[in-house]
Design an enzyme around this catalytic site. Structure first.
Site, PDB file in Angstrom:
ATOM      1  CG  ASP A 132       3.960  -1.381   9.691  1.00  0.00           C
ATOM      2  OD1 ASP A 132       3.008  -1.837  10.088  1.00  0.00           O
ATOM      3  OD2 ASP A 132       3.983  -1.322   8.458  1.00  0.00           O
TER       4      ASP A 132
ATOM      5  CB  ALA B  17      -0.992  -0.007   1.112  1.00  0.00           C
TER       6      ALA B  17
END
Lengths: 344, 423
Positions: free
Chosen positions: B126, B13
């Protein structure tokens, strides 16, 4: 009348998690017969849980009556009562639950406690025909990116602090944008944003799959108070920044799960700019864009009724003594036996 | 960018990853392609910020003792990073395939690595098992620091661990609890029981926050701003990788991320290096519309009346160090000065802002350098005053204590950092 009763069974759903009190009726085959919503709109400020609950108690009778009238059914036609058991504001949930218990006892039919977030997804699937979507559920109380996996809707991303709808509402209130009848605060921000031209720098905070919106709200509000920027520009910048963050995490979930549908639901789903951003990523990932029609995207009784049907058919019933409300009932705590594993 | 074939291996993404050959090495090219759903200015800011920021954090992580891929090239303008390709297996796939014991062991090691990062103030941002790779030598590499930051705040540490737990819940839900417990064990081995407890408590607080909470409860939640460019990020317009690396080191001390901007800039003919820097920074800005610096340097040799001065680069290219030494043959006065001007320009400036640095020294009798140092240009023939070695015989850290460029950059950094505090 009698014949019809043997063919069709009905579920009545009661929704009362926050500022809306709503009752809906769904058939076992997935037809929504009625969906009556009564919104609590305070003169000023946010929603006080107790005041909202009071509104719900007062509105209940009228809403129920209207629901039966619209759906051309009678109380004795109802086969099950479903109610939103959580998550939500305590006093509001309890009011709805009390009404549900009373009805179920009186009619002597089973009671089914429904998770509000699951209901949003199920009615979205029913209305749009989506089968196995990545869901973006954005409302005044929730900001969740979820998708089905192994028996549950798994939460892939969510807000770490406040919900998207709340962020827009609070900003609109701070800006003194008065709520017009039937028009939520968020819609006022959208209206003003259309005229905005300059993008003001605001904190962009994506953390993994999650977003943090409180810093953005604080920054936008303090800029507002300084009065150096046009309100239109601030509304525009707030929307662009917040929606970009949300879209980014949604895209991450799509890339991760490789699902081929995105379902946009919740009160903020009506926002055209958010729709266009989500549509852009669906195109990029060759997925199908599904947006829930607004009467089923906001909090409503029909979604509770329909999810009640699904749950009941799979043996889920909630005994009265276990029907206490769950204020913090997470979406990913709920087993959804009616959803089957996709063939991917 | 890169030569030869590029194979797309993942379209994420945030970025697309390509496998490619680069100067005979197997590399990973990470390109952050434009996202058309967001306004282009915001998009550009986000992409360049992450592109520049990530290599810095990869480097910091390495210093903290956490294996990360080597960064070979940062191209801020194209939002592209070229880095080492790590051969191995994603921990994500691995966790499901191994025995309970091995799984707990992996998680313990992951916990230790997270602890090491946090101890040095590096936040991954992340943490998922797909961002961890078990290399063929058995090391666990952490990749993808695009959402990371540098801080020791409890809040941010808590979020980092929360994300790790969430990743386990969404992809390894069958054994989340055991895995997370082992991660915490490893984490507390590095950071100690007390800190770990504090972070875990914070994490629980964060977990309560995101839920459907009554609106009154949310008010007064702390604002965290982790995305503000001004004062934190700068772009350095240069085609000289050595200059860039020096600048990166100096500016890192002031927590300023720097991106290399490969743009051809105008270099006017002038006696004044300041004037040259001024014109070229404006030219660089026109090409990129980002806050940018350029650096121009000159070598002024007393005995030659200040020659080559601003023409140092040209002289170096044409006659080189040998030529210069020949010019200085039999000259007794070997005094010389290196001067540097760093010029800054951004959309908020009316004219470029300049910072000067200089170092006195002398031209050595012969060319002197050591094998593995970073000296370039006239470094092998310039001895700073009071030192017996030339710049080319020093480590980069040592050179950065003395050099004209480091002095100018330091002045700039001190000034630039203040912008960050301004609202």
């Amino acid at each position: 009348m009698r014949r019809r009763k043997t063919v069709e069974k009905y579920c009545l759903g009661i929704e009362s998690t926050a500022d809306d009190f709503s009752v809906g009726i769904a058939t076992f085959k997935g037809k929504i017969l009625a969906n009556v919503i009564s919104a609590f709109a305070p003169e000023e400020g946010g929603i006080h849980p107790r005041e909202a609950a009071q509104h719900h108690a007062q509105a209940a009778n009228k809403v129920l009556e209207e629901t039966f009238k619209k759906s051309c059914t009678k109380p004795k036609d109802i086969a099950i009562i479903a109610f939103s058991q959580g998550p939500g504001l305590g006093p509001c949930l309890r009011t709805g639950a009390t009404i549900a218990r009373a009805l179920a006892t009186y009619l002597n039919v089973p009671l089914v406690g429904i998770n509000h977030c699951v209901a949003h997804i199920e009615v979205g699937k029913l209305e749009t025909g989506a089968e196995d979507p990545v869901v973006l559920y954005v409302s005044g109380g929730n900001t969740i990116v979820a998708a089905f996996d192994s028996g549950r809707y798994r939460v892939f991303g969510e807000t770490l602090d406040i919900a998207l709808g709340n962020c827009l509402d609070v900003f609109a209130r701070e800006a003194g944008l008065r709520q017009k009848e039937g028009l939520p605060f968020g819609a006022m921000v959208e209206k003003f944003a259309l005229k905005g031209k300059t993008l003001v720098a605001l904190p962009y905070s994506v953390k993994g799959m999650d977003v943090s919106l409180s810093g953005l709200l604080t920054a936008a509000t303090s800029l507002l108070k300084k009065g150096e920027h046009e309100l239109e520009d601030l509304c525009y910048s707030l929307q662009e920044t917040a929606f970009s963050m949300i879209t980014e995490v949604t895209e991450r979930a799509v890339a991760h799960t490789e699902k081929k549908e995105i379902l946009l639901t919740g009160g903020v789903a009506a926002n055209k700019r958010l729709q266009s951003m989500i549509r852009a990523i669906t195109e990029e990932h060759e997925a199908r864009f599904c947006v829930v029609p607004s009467q089923f995207a906001v909090d409503n009784g029909a979604m509770i009724a329909w999810t009640g049907v699904l749950a009941y058919k799979h043996g889920v019933v909630t005994p009265i003594e276990k029907s206490f409300v769950k204020l913090r009932w997470r979406l990913d705590e709920v087993e959804v036996p009616w959803v089957t594993e996709s063939k991917l | 960018m890169g030569n030869g074939k590029q194979t797309l291996i993942k379209k994420g993404a945030e970025a697309s990853l390509y496998l490619a050959e680069w100067h005979g090495k197997k590399v990973m090219i990470k390109k952050r392609l434009p996202k058309h759903y967001r306004p282009s200015r915001l998009d550009e800011q986000i992409r360049t910020f992450r592109t520049v920021h990530e290599p810095q954090l990869l480097h910091e992580a390495k210093l903290a003792g956490v294996p990360t891929p080597m960064v070979f090239l940062v191209d801020a303008k194209e939002a592209t990073v070229i880095m080492e390709f790590i051969e191995g297996k994603q921990v994500k796939q691995l966790l499901s395939d191994v025995s309970e014991n091995e799984r707990r062991n992996f998680c313990f090691r992951i916990g230790e690595l997270i602890g090491k990062l946090h101890r040095k103030g590096v936040i991954h941002g992340d943490l998922t098992t797909s961002n961890m790779i078990l290399s063929s030598e058995g090391k666990i590499f952490f990749v993808d620091f695009g959402l990371g930051e540098k801080t020791e705040e409890l809040e941010v540490r808590g979020v980092d661990l929360h994300l790790m737990k969430r990743a386990l819940q969404s992809t390894h839900f069958r054994y989340t609890e055991g895995c997370f417990a082992s991660i915490v064990e490893g984490y507390s081995k590095i950071l100690g029981v007390k800190t770990t407890r504090e972070v875990l408590e914070k994490m629980k607080e964060i977990e309560r926050r995101g839920r459907y909470v009554a609106k009154e409860e949310v008010k007064g939640s702390k604002a965290t701003m982790n995305f503000r460019l001004e004062g934190k990020v700068i772009f350095f317009a240069t085609n000289n990788i050595n200059k860039f690396n020096e600048a990166r080191r100096v500016l890192a001390k002031y927590n300023i991320s720097v991106g290399m901007l490969r743009v051809k800039t105008l270099e006017i003919q002038s006696q004044s290096i300041e004037e040259i820097a001024r014109t070229s920074v404006i030219d660089a800005f026109k090409n990129c519309h980002l806050p940018v610096i350029v650096e121009d340097a000159g070598l002024f040799i007393d005995a030659l009346n200040g020659f080559p001065g601003p023409y140092a680069a040209y002289v170096y290219k044409t006659v080189g160090n040998d030529g210069l030494l020949r010019l200085m043959e039999k000259v007794n006065d070997r005094k010389a000065t290196f001067k540097s001007v760093v010029a800054f320009y951004s959309a908020d400036c009316s004219s470029p802002i300049c910072f000067e640095g200089e170092v006195n020294g002398e031209i050595s009798e012969e060319l002197r350098k050591t094998e593995k140092n970073c000296g370039f240009g006239f470094d092998p023939v310039f001895k700073p005053a009071g030192k017996s070695r030339t710049f080319a015989e020093m480590s980069m850290a040592e050179k950065n204590m003395l050099s004209h460029r480091a002095k100018a950059l330091t002045k700039f950094a001190l000034w630039y950092r203040k912008l960050q505090q301004k609202p």
